[in-house]
Design an enzyme around this catalytic site. Sequence first.
Site, PDB file in Angstrom:
ATOM      1  N   GLU A 144       0.849  -1.195   0.000  1.00 57.16           N
ATOM      2  CA  GLU A 144       0.000   0.000   0.000  1.00 57.16           C
ATOM      3  C   GLU A 144       0.888   1.251   0.000  1.00 57.16           C
ATOM      4  OE1 GLU A 144      -4.110   1.370   2.164  1.00 57.16           O
ATOM      5  OE2 GLU A 144      -2.442   0.811   3.440  1.00 57.16           O
ATOM      6  N   ALA A 198       1.350  -1.455  11.023  1.00 60.79           N
ATOM      7  CA  ALA A 198       0.844  -2.738  10.542  1.00 60.79           C
ATOM      8  C   ALA A 198       0.180  -2.509   9.194  1.00 60.79           C
ATOM      9  CB  ALA A 198      -0.147  -3.340  11.538  1.00 60.79           C
ATOM     10  N   MET A 199      -0.166  -3.610   8.527  1.00 63.11           N
ATOM     11  CA  MET A 199      -0.816  -3.534   7.224  1.00 63.11           C
ATOM     12  C   MET A 199      -1.808  -4.669   7.087  1.00 63.11           C
ATOM     13  SD  MET A 199      -1.304  -2.112   4.348  1.00 63.11           S
ATOM     14  CE  MET A 199      -2.375  -2.711   3.030  1.00 63.11           C
ATOM     15  N   GLU A 200      -2.990  -4.326   6.560  1.00 66.39           N
ATOM     16  CA  GLU A 200      -4.124  -5.243   6.532  1.00 66.39           C
ATOM     17  C   GLU A 200      -4.137  -6.182   5.343  1.00 66.39           C
ATOM     18  OE1 GLU A 200      -5.657  -1.363   4.575  1.00 66.39           O
ATOM     19  OE2 GLU A 200      -4.327  -1.914   6.199  1.00 66.39           O
ATOM     20  N   GLU A 239      -6.354  -3.665  12.247  1.00 64.46           N
ATOM     21  CA  GLU A 239      -6.099  -4.457  11.038  1.00 64.46           C
ATOM     22  C   GLU A 239      -7.177  -5.529  10.845  1.00 64.46           C
ATOM     23  OE1 GLU A 239      -3.270  -1.836  10.850  1.00 64.46           O
ATOM     24  OE2 GLU A 239      -3.911  -3.135   9.223  1.00 64.46           O
ATOM     25  N   HIS A 242     -10.197  -4.153   9.191  1.00 61.55           N
ATOM     26  CA  HIS A 242      -9.977  -3.975   7.755  1.00 61.55           C
ATOM     27  C   HIS A 242     -10.333  -5.228   6.950  1.00 61.55           C
ATOM     28  CE1 HIS A 242      -8.367  -0.042   7.032  1.00 61.55           C
ATOM     29  NE2 HIS A 242      -7.346  -0.170   7.850  1.00 61.55           N
ATOM     30  N   GLU A 275      -9.532   3.963   6.629  1.00 60.69           N
ATOM     31  CA  GLU A 275      -8.738   4.154   7.837  1.00 60.69           C
ATOM     32  C   GLU A 275      -9.546   4.752   8.985  1.00 60.69           C
ATOM     33  OE1 GLU A 275      -6.159   2.627   7.993  1.00 60.69           O
ATOM     34  OE2 GLU A 275      -5.798   2.259   5.876  1.00 60.69           O
TER      35      GLU A 275
END
Length: 922
Positions: free
Chosen positions: A127, A267-269, A301, A304, A323
């Site tokens: 992303e 973090a990343m979803e 996360e 998401h 977000e």
Amino acid sequence: MPGTNLTREEAQTRAALLDVQSYTVDLDLTTSETTFGSTTTIRFTSREAGASTFADLVGATVHEITLNGRSLDPATAYADSRIQLDGLAEDNELVVRADCTYSHSGEGLHRFVDPVDDRVYLYSQFEVPDARRVYTTFEQPDLKSVFTFNVVAPEHWKVVSNAPTPKPDPLGRGTAVWNFPATKRMSTYITALVAGEYHEVQDVYEGKHGTIPLGHYCRQSLVAHLDREELVKLTRAGFEFFEDAFDFPYPFEKYDQLYVPEYNMGAMENAGCVTLRDEYLPRSRQPRSFYEFRCSVILHEMAHMWFGDLVTMKWWDDLWLNESFAEWACYHAEVEATEYTDSWTGFANARKQTGYRQDQMPSTHPIAADNYDLQAVEVNFDMITYAKGASVLKQLVAWVGLDPFLAGLRQYFKDFAYANSEFTDLLAALEKASGRELQGWANEWLQTAGVNTLTPQFELDSDGNYTSFSVAQSAHPDWPTLRRHRIGVGLYDAVTDSDGNTRLVRRESVEVDVDGELTEIPALVGVKQPDLLLLNDDDLTYAKIRLDERSLATLMSGLSSLEDSLARALCWGAAWDMTRDAELPATDFVRLVLANIGSETDAWGVTRIPTYAAQAVSLMTAPEHRAALSTEWEQGLRGLLQTAEPGSDAQLTFARSYAAAASSEAALTDLGALLDGRLVFDGLAVDQDLRWSLISGLARNGSAAGRIDTELEGDNTISGQERAAAARAVQPTPEAKEAAFQATFVDPTTPNETHRSIVLAFAPSGQDDVLAPYVDRYFEAADTLWEHLGTHKASVALEYGFPRALASEELLAKVDAWLERTPAPRPPSATPSKDAPTSSASSPPSAATPKPTDATRAWAPATGHPRLGTRDWAPATGHPRLDTQRTGPDDRTRRRSAPAPTAPGRPGALPPHLPRWKADRP
């Protein structure tokens, strides 16, 4: 030429033409230590035979391109990060064979070698637009597809992606191939690959919709710090809560959480494959606020998975919605489903403050920003997106009701499962469920910028009763929208018990709707004036509040006697707002903190509020009074440390704050004695992270001697290397500053987290002489640094390397001169016209925003400077990057000040050594 940019118009044209059936991505991670093999097969249809389009691929060496069996010459077809595709058929197959490059910037496929044991770890971060650094894509969220990954890697590695991990098939010579099944339908930016010598543990969640496999992964050197039981408990609680609240089963086959090194975000979803900073597995003691925030990240996360992954925005215009929703949902879930039942108090004390701060910059923007291209997305991904957005959604929930809000969400998930939507689709679902018209609310709250201020106005009779009471609403003249607010008006009285202890207790709270410049509150007429009158009681809206004279006196004399933690957070916030707005002397705020922080019970209040006081000391105090206030702050912290409850979070926070404030000979002696064990505070463990804090305090004063190298010998971890780099950079010597500048503004090979650590330490207050030569060099670098270092590292360097500690009229003049001469593109006009509407009823929709030209595309809306990052930099400025504060004999004469970040890490609601995730992440 477009370069790596992509406009919304180009994406809309491509989406109207194509439908992507599938991706097959073959990756070979055994080819070298710098590159990997990437072969992508995309099957797609075209609605127009003979049409042309393009695919995306960044920074690759392309060996072969085949379209429908026809070979294309890479030398002509692949240019400027795009593969030109002409003469499309109705059904098409594109095959691209290339070598791609491992990243050391945290973008694309990042490669890390652990200095502890030389083990190799890879992870992807895609992303916003970086899947195209790993495989060929149609890089936009509304061209969803299914993905089949086939990965060749060393046979002893773990390899994880979005789909369930298959058993590897040996290939010989120590390698194997992992042939993953096809994924659910998803966007490119939430695909993922994590590979390396990771430690793995597996658990399951048994829920109302079935079993979900739960994996946790970390580096081998962090296995001892993987608190598996707690992480699994939080994950299970989150799934139980969200599956019930959303009335929709978890939409993917498994749920892995992978703690990875040198991560830019929190973090990343990635769908079913969430990546998180491995600093969330702490090696040293951390306060409760750390774990509260980690919990919010885990739940953010997870939210998401439904909002963002199952249902995805058509274009990045609605990134704010992804977000803001996940931010609201994680705090809501924390309160309802975990032990952190007072999380909204922590949100008010820390996270929400970052939104207020950014929203008062001259470069503020609406929550629903006009993301006309990818460059605009990069610079609008900020704390307005997260903190303000979550605050506004919280108000919406209070307005329409939680049950109708959730009912609308449930229908929305069902209607758009595995597809794309726009905000208008969600709004329609919420209007139907609640029976309320919401477009007007959206116009005034989402499509206008700035924060309102609410102030009580009243008259009293001779008995101290209100004869009139109103709430006045105001706004900055550049952002004049007045909005509708649902607020509580709290009346608090000082009550003395039989033991002589005085407490501030709420007598009553009246909920009212505020609209326009002045709203009368008849319900308070005839009511006795309280000791403390608190607007926005219960923190229902997003607005700054002001205190009347009596309430301010009550706060200054006895804030800690206010029993309710959320009410205290609002009072802390009001005092900090008034300090930043030059309505309260910085000295008064610092003394307020010293007098009351020792009694604070909220985890985030304890850890965050001292950072505000430190900023007031170093950046908001008249230079002629700064030394005296610095001494008072330093000695006050020493006293708080001495009297803190042994082993408490307050004790740890005061120790860290004391190390950061130390400048006197006595304080520096204390730091050395703590390191050497000659000074001991009962309950205070001088563990590895605290040792580095103490060493940094010594280094900042030129007193570290050989301690940095010695400490690194005993802590040769990546964390130790980063802390050592920061300690070297903070030293007040020309040699230290030159080395730091070279590493962060000149050398593009400095690893991303080492780079960040150095930048954050480079320019503390009190080092004016050694920093002065870097003012001009900063502006010279700013012209081209975005292209030189890349998006992430440039934004970090330009934000935190800005010489704010040297704020002066001379620096202001240099900023103005740079703005006039820089070759960086100019922004569109950010200031509303003089006849812009000032009431919520006539707030203009964002569609009225003129389409920017090519000359405006590189502007960073959240800063006011081209490409100077988007994060939490200068509060309430009056000028790009320079804050206007009033200081002097009573801290009130005018001066210019460029304030420090909210915390020594990324700003936002994070512990001092951690960055915010995304914007947050940030």
